[in-house]
Write a protein that holds these residues in place. Structure first.
Motif, PDB file in Angstrom:
ATOM      1  N   ASP A 178      10.374  -1.313   8.991  1.00 34.83           N
ATOM      2  CA  ASP A 178      10.635  -0.399   7.880  1.00 34.83           C
ATOM      3  C   ASP A 178       9.369   0.026   7.154  1.00 34.83           C
ATOM      4  OD1 ASP A 178      10.029  -2.764   6.670  1.00 34.83           O
ATOM      5  OD2 ASP A 178      11.846  -2.902   5.459  1.00 34.83           O
ATOM      6  N   ILE A 179       8.267   0.196   7.883  1.00 40.83           N
ATOM      7  CA  ILE A 179       7.081   0.823   7.315  1.00 40.83           C
ATOM      8  C   ILE A 179       7.263   2.339   7.391  1.00 40.83           C
ATOM      9  CG2 ILE A 179       4.599   1.205   7.601  1.00 40.83           C
ATOM     10  CD1 ILE A 179       5.283  -1.545   6.533  1.00 40.83           C
ATOM     11  N   PHE A 180       7.019   3.000   6.282  1.00 41.58           N
ATOM     12  CA  PHE A 180       7.058   4.465   6.243  1.00 41.58           C
ATOM     13  C   PHE A 180       8.446   5.003   6.574  1.00 41.58           C
ATOM     14  CE2 PHE A 180       3.445   7.404   5.766  1.00 41.58           C
ATOM     15  CZ  PHE A 180       4.120   8.613   5.764  1.00 41.58           C
ATOM     16  N   GLU A 181       9.404   4.584   5.788  1.00 39.69           N
ATOM     17  CA  GLU A 181      10.779   5.036   5.964  1.00 39.69           C
ATOM     18  C   GLU A 181      11.214   5.877   4.776  1.00 39.69           C
ATOM     19  OE1 GLU A 181      13.184   3.785   8.351  1.00 39.69           O
ATOM     20  OE2 GLU A 181      11.986   2.341   9.416  1.00 39.69           O
ATOM     21  N   THR A 182      12.381   6.469   4.871  1.00 37.21           N
ATOM     22  CA  THR A 182      12.952   7.196   3.763  1.00 37.21           C
ATOM     23  C   THR A 182      13.679   6.215   2.851  1.00 37.21           C
ATOM     24  OG1 THR A 182      13.293   9.150   5.120  1.00 37.21           O
ATOM     25  CG2 THR A 182      14.574   9.002   3.108  1.00 37.21           C
ATOM     26  N   THR A 183      13.460   6.325   1.552  1.00 36.76           N
ATOM     27  CA  THR A 183      14.126   5.433   0.618  1.00 36.76           C
ATOM     28  C   THR A 183      15.600   5.770   0.532  1.00 36.76           C
ATOM     29  OG1 THR A 183      13.535   6.905  -1.192  1.00 36.76           O
ATOM     30  CG2 THR A 183      12.104   5.019  -0.801  1.00 36.76           C
ATOM     31  N   VAL A 184      16.393   4.758   0.261  1.00 35.16           N
ATOM     32  CA  VAL A 184      17.835   4.953   0.123  1.00 35.16           C
ATOM     33  C   VAL A 184      18.106   5.667  -1.194  1.00 35.16           C
ATOM     34  CG1 VAL A 184      20.044   3.780  -0.091  1.00 35.16           C
ATOM     35  CG2 VAL A 184      18.320   2.882   1.463  1.00 35.16           C
ATOM     36  N   GLU A 190       0.828  -1.203   0.000  1.00 32.77           N
ATOM     37  CA  GLU A 190       0.000   0.000   0.000  1.00 32.77           C
ATOM     38  C   GLU A 190       0.863   1.253   0.000  1.00 32.77           C
ATOM     39  OE1 GLU A 190      -3.858   1.920   0.097  1.00 32.77           O
ATOM     40  OE2 GLU A 190      -3.131  -0.086  -0.428  1.00 32.77           O
ATOM     41  N   TYR A 191       1.931   1.238   0.793  1.00 30.69           N
ATOM     42  CA  TYR A 191       2.855   2.371   0.843  1.00 30.69           C
ATOM     43  C   TYR A 191       3.442   2.633  -0.531  1.00 30.69           C
ATOM     44  CZ  TYR A 191       6.955   5.142   2.209  1.00 30.69           C
ATOM     45  OH  TYR A 191       7.897   6.131   2.324  1.00 30.69           O
ATOM     46  N   ASP A 192       3.940   1.574  -1.185  1.00 32.78           N
ATOM     47  CA  ASP A 192       4.579   1.732  -2.489  1.00 32.78           C
ATOM     48  C   ASP A 192       3.604   2.289  -3.520  1.00 32.78           C
ATOM     49  OD1 ASP A 192       6.956   0.777  -1.511  1.00 32.78           O
ATOM     50  OD2 ASP A 192       6.692  -1.264  -2.258  1.00 32.78           O
ATOM     51  N   LYS A 193       2.357   1.842  -3.468  1.00 32.30           N
ATOM     52  CA  LYS A 193       1.360   2.291  -4.438  1.00 32.30           C
ATOM     53  C   LYS A 193       1.198   3.807  -4.384  1.00 32.30           C
ATOM     54  CE  LYS A 193      -3.029   1.704  -3.540  1.00 32.30           C
ATOM     55  NZ  LYS A 193      -4.356   1.058  -3.332  1.00 32.30           N
ATOM     56  N   HIS A 194       1.121   4.357  -3.192  1.00 30.33           N
ATOM     57  CA  HIS A 194       0.926   5.802  -3.054  1.00 30.33           C
ATOM     58  C   HIS A 194       2.235   6.566  -3.234  1.00 30.33           C
ATOM     59  CE1 HIS A 194      -3.197   5.226  -1.951  1.00 30.33           C
ATOM     60  NE2 HIS A 194      -2.882   4.484  -0.912  1.00 30.33           N
ATOM     61  N   PHE A 195       3.335   5.994  -2.751  1.00 28.37           N
ATOM     62  CA  PHE A 195       4.636   6.651  -2.873  1.00 28.37           C
ATOM     63  C   PHE A 195       4.989   6.857  -4.342  1.00 28.37           C
ATOM     64  CE2 PHE A 195       9.225   7.137  -2.782  1.00 28.37           C
ATOM     65  CZ  PHE A 195       9.461   7.856  -1.622  1.00 28.37           C
ATOM     66  N   GLU A 196       4.688   5.850  -5.172  1.00 25.95           N
ATOM     67  CA  GLU A 196       5.001   5.940  -6.590  1.00 25.95           C
ATOM     68  C   GLU A 196       4.180   7.016  -7.300  1.00 25.95           C
ATOM     69  OE1 GLU A 196       4.398   1.981  -7.922  1.00 25.95           O
ATOM     70  OE2 GLU A 196       6.212   1.205  -6.945  1.00 25.95           O
TER      71      GLU A 196
END
Length: 256
Positions: A249-255, A202-208
């Motif tokens: 690592d839910i809701f973290e800053t991407t590397v 779900e995080y990835d879907k919105h982050f993208e």
């Protein structure tokens, strides 16, 4: 062709999630969203109402606002059909400042109810929430780096309201940890990983889509609760989200 009353997916989900799926009128506050069942689809019995009118000739109009500003979350509130008709029919009684204050008071009321209900959640509420989040397929590495919770807040540009929500959810962190351990011991040894995987997807879907900060947290909170207007489910969903925010690592800053 005139401008359209169109809203982004983020705006709609944020609006319904933060308002707890209820009418914002203080003497009403009835549920206006009813989740899908085995027999029926999701039913919405209320309206997305504009505070500053969408139409230039509408109640509380302001021609200086762009179409985008009129359709943004900040200018919208949830009302049942009857209350929507009332505030638009009597704009002198319900001017802009009254409706903005009404919306904020409703959000405060939602938080108060969440705090009250948070104390009472138990394993059954957590089970309902987690059963719909859990992912049957474990996600591959997300490329996240581990950060302390305080640094996560800063790195993800999470504001004071989200910090308050996380603090509220962490009231039940020991209960969530006990529930997850119970599931590992008695049901599924990979339960935590599957739960995390559901949130990651779900995080990835919105982050993208470029969604960040408090808006992204609100969408994950809505996802955790399943879009229900019931405060026990909302409290359980927030407790699970806050616990995972703290420990993994839910809701973290991407590397980068």
């Amino acid at each position: 062709m005139g401008a359209s009353r169109s809203y982004t997916e983020q705006t709609i989900k944020q609006l319904f999630g933060l308002a707890a799926g209820r009418c914002a009128f203080p003497t009403c506050r009835r549920k206006i969203i009813f989740p899908a069942t085995d027999l029926s689809s999701t039913t919405i019995t209320g309206d997305i109402a504009h505070i500053v009118a969408f139409a230039d000739a509408g109640p509380r109009s302001d021609g200086a606002l762009s179409t985008k500003q009129k359709n943004d979350y900040d200018n919208l509130m949830l009302l049942c059909a009857a209350c929507h008709r009332l505030v638009d029919g009597q704009p002198e009684e319900y001017p802009n400042d009254v409706l903005f204050a009404m919306k904020q008071n409703h959000l405060d009321w939602v938080d108060e109810n969440l705090e009250s209900q948070m104390r009472d959640i138990r394993f059954p509420e957590l089970e309902v929430v987690c059963s719909r989040i859990i992912d049957t397929e474990l996600a591959s590495s997300t490329g996240f780096q581990t950060l302390p919770p305080a640094q996560k807040m800063v790195s993800n540009k999470l504001g004071p309201k989200t910090a308050k929500k996380i603090t509220l959810g962490l009231m039940q962190a020991p209960l969530v940890a006990d529930y997850m351990q119970s599931m590992v011991t008695h049901v599924d040894s990979e339960f935590p990983e599957r739960l995390i995987s559901g949130f990651r997807s779900e995080y990835d879907k919105h982050f993208e889509k470029g969604i960040r900060g408090d808006g992204l947290f609100a969408l994950l909170e809505l996802f955790a609760s399943g879009g229900t207007a019931d405060f026990d489910r909302q409290a359980a969903g927030l407790a699970v989200l806050a616990h995972l925010f703290q420990v993994c690592d839910i809701f973290e800053t991407t590397v980068t």
